[in-house]
Enzyme design. Structure first.
Site, PDB file in Angstrom:
ATOM      1  N   SER A  92       0.859  -1.223  -0.037  1.00 35.87           N
ATOM      2  CA  SER A  92      -0.099   0.087  -0.120  1.00 35.87           C
ATOM      3  C   SER A  92       0.683   1.360  -0.101  1.00 35.87           C
ATOM      4  CB  SER A  92      -0.760  -0.058   1.235  1.00 35.87           C
ATOM      5  OG  SER A  92      -0.304   0.285   2.477  1.00 35.87           O
ATOM      6  N   ALA A 102      -1.526   0.677  10.695  1.00 40.83           N
ATOM      7  CA  ALA A 102      -0.861  -0.814  10.661  1.00 40.83           C
ATOM      8  C   ALA A 102      -0.965  -1.343   9.243  1.00 40.83           C
ATOM      9  CB  ALA A 102      -1.444  -1.802  11.642  1.00 40.83           C
ATOM     10  N   PRO A 103      -0.017  -2.029   8.848  1.00 48.22           N
ATOM     11  CA  PRO A 103       1.131  -2.569   9.228  1.00 48.22           C
ATOM     12  C   PRO A 103       2.190  -1.121   9.085  1.00 48.22           C
ATOM     13  CG  PRO A 103       1.006  -3.672   7.127  1.00 48.22           C
ATOM     14  CD  PRO A 103      -0.173  -2.866   7.524  1.00 48.22           C
ATOM     15  N   GLY A 119       2.569   1.091   6.062  1.00 49.19           N
ATOM     16  CA  GLY A 119       3.182   1.449   4.757  1.00 49.19           C
ATOM     17  C   GLY A 119       3.084   2.977   4.369  1.00 49.19           C
ATOM     18  N   ASP A 131      -3.281   3.249  15.563  1.00 50.04           N
ATOM     19  CA  ASP A 131      -3.815   1.749  15.148  1.00 50.04           C
ATOM     20  C   ASP A 131      -3.672   1.003  16.409  1.00 50.04           C
ATOM     21  OD1 ASP A 131      -4.623  -0.728  13.981  1.00 50.04           O
ATOM     22  OD2 ASP A 131      -4.466   0.470  12.134  1.00 50.04           O
ATOM     23  N   ASP A 162      -6.130   5.488   5.357  1.00 52.22           N
ATOM     24  CA  ASP A 162      -6.252   4.312   4.460  1.00 52.22           C
ATOM     25  C   ASP A 162      -7.376   3.223   5.044  1.00 52.22           C
ATOM     26  OD1 ASP A 162      -6.454   2.714   1.998  1.00 52.22           O
ATOM     27  OD2 ASP A 162      -4.843   2.091   2.365  1.00 52.22           O
ATOM     28  N   LYS A 199     -13.228   3.977   0.333  1.00 55.25           N
ATOM     29  CA  LYS A 199     -13.456   2.703  -0.337  1.00 55.25           C
ATOM     30  C   LYS A 199     -14.900   2.699  -0.926  1.00 55.25           C
ATOM     31  CE  LYS A 199      -9.683   1.490   1.869  1.00 55.25           C
ATOM     32  NZ  LYS A 199      -8.401   1.228   1.280  1.00 55.25           N
TER      33      LYS A 199
END
Length: 355
Positions: free
Chosen positions: A191, A224-225, A227, A243, A279, A308
């Protein structure tokens, strides 16, 4: 000899395969707002849409690439040639272009679809044959000239071509509108390329220089994670990664990322910061409202976030969410949105507070 399949001109725009109805709805919306009597023509999976029924110059000037969300690239459509004789595709192209101007560069390409991608080799060899023929007829300059329109020949099959043109100030600088980014092996997730592409495509060079600087403060909601946090740290920003989930050791190893275990929909900074990115996987209207709250409360000056989208009526949902954001953000802002190449069922939005 190829037969023109269209009785009129129009626009040609590329998109992500499967999003043709959404791009068609978006183009029709803009044309309708201008009172232009047009109709969209496309097939699902073709990765392009034609907007027909009005002169190409009118459409190209009235609907600019920068205002489109689902279009990767946009051209003025000159002609469509079908049932071509594979022994001579050059002559029909020459004939179709006669009296329609001179070009400073030639691009022979294919849409980004399963059906058209295998034609890339044919497109390259055809370009090598067509280029000298165009120059001989005075239709193409001997050397590239950015001041003149660029000619695009698009292969849909070995006997089916579209002819189009574009100007330097109204097209993506990347072939087919796809920036070819290389994934950094140090990135915690794929990502990261989405944020890299967003910074590259949604911000001007001057904005990248002035709005992204070492030492700025940023928050990554739903990090997380890590990016997106990693991309910000790569640009020397100090990042609060919000997060409840675990962060990648590669992200934390930058030394510029502080992991805060909290819910991105409830956490807020103690003081205004330069950047917020998000995101998170959530309904687009919920994300749009939360992003608007950040600007209404003055918590950030700039943001990049993803919405989304549902499986159907994605243009309608996009328009509703962007209108919702703008109505609730409480201050004048610059908004740019695009479905990026590295996006999937989503669009990416860049927002800059003007005051």
């Amino acid at each position: 000899m190829g037969n023109p399949a269209l009785s009129t001109e129009g626009l040609l725009a590329y998109c992500r395969p499967g999003f043709e109805p959404d791009l068609a709805a978006e183009l029709s919306h803009h044309a309708g707002a201008l009172g232009l009597p047009v109709y969209a023509k496309t097939e699902r999976g073709s990765a392009f849409v034609m907007l027909l029924g009005a002169p190409r110059e009118t459409l190209a000037e009235s609907i600019r690439l920068e205002q489109l969300i689902f279009a990767r690239q946009k051209y003025a459509l000159i002609d469509e040639l079908t049932d071509l004789d594979i022994a001579d595709r050059v002559s029909p192209v020459i004939d179709a272009l006669g009296g329609k101007g001179r070009y400073g560069e030639l691009s022979v390409e294919t849409p980004d679809s399963d059906a058209a991608r295998p034609l890339a080799g044919l497109a390259k060899s055809f370009g090598n044959a067509l280029r000298p023929a165009l120059r001989k007829r005075g239709l193409l300059t001997d050397k590239p000239n950015a001041k003149l329109p660029q000619l695009h020949v698009i292969f849909l099959s070995n006997r089916h071509l579209l002819l189009a043109s574009s100007t330097e100030n109204d097209r993506s600088p990347w072939p087919m509108g796809i920036p070819r980014l290389k994934q950094d092996s140090r990135a915690p997730s794929r990502s990261a390329m989405k944020l890299d592409e967003a910074i590259l495509c949604l911000m001007t060079p001057a904005e990248r220089l002035n709005l992204i600087a070492a030492g700025m403060q940023a928050a990554d909601l739903g990090a997380a994670p890590g990016g997106w946090s990693w991309v910000l740290a790569k640009n020397q920003l100090h990042v609060s990664a919000i997060d409840n989930g675990p962060m990648s050791p590669d992200a934390l190893a930058t030394g510029l990322i502080e992991h805060i275990r909290a819910d991105g929909f409830h956490w807020q900074p103690q003081r205004p910061i330069d950047w917020m990115v998000c995101d998170m996987v959530e309904t687009p209207s919920k994300v749009a409202k939360r992003m608007a709250q950040w600007f209404a409360n003055g918590w950030c000056r700039n943001a990049i976030f993803n919405l989304k989208l549902p499986m159907k009526k994605r243009w309608e949902e996009t328009a509703l969410c962007l209108d919702l954001f703008q109505s609730q953000c409480g201050r004048p802002v610059l908004i740019r949105a695009r479905q990026l190449y590295h996006d999937r069922e989503e669009i990416t939005v860049f927002v800059h507070a003007l005051k």
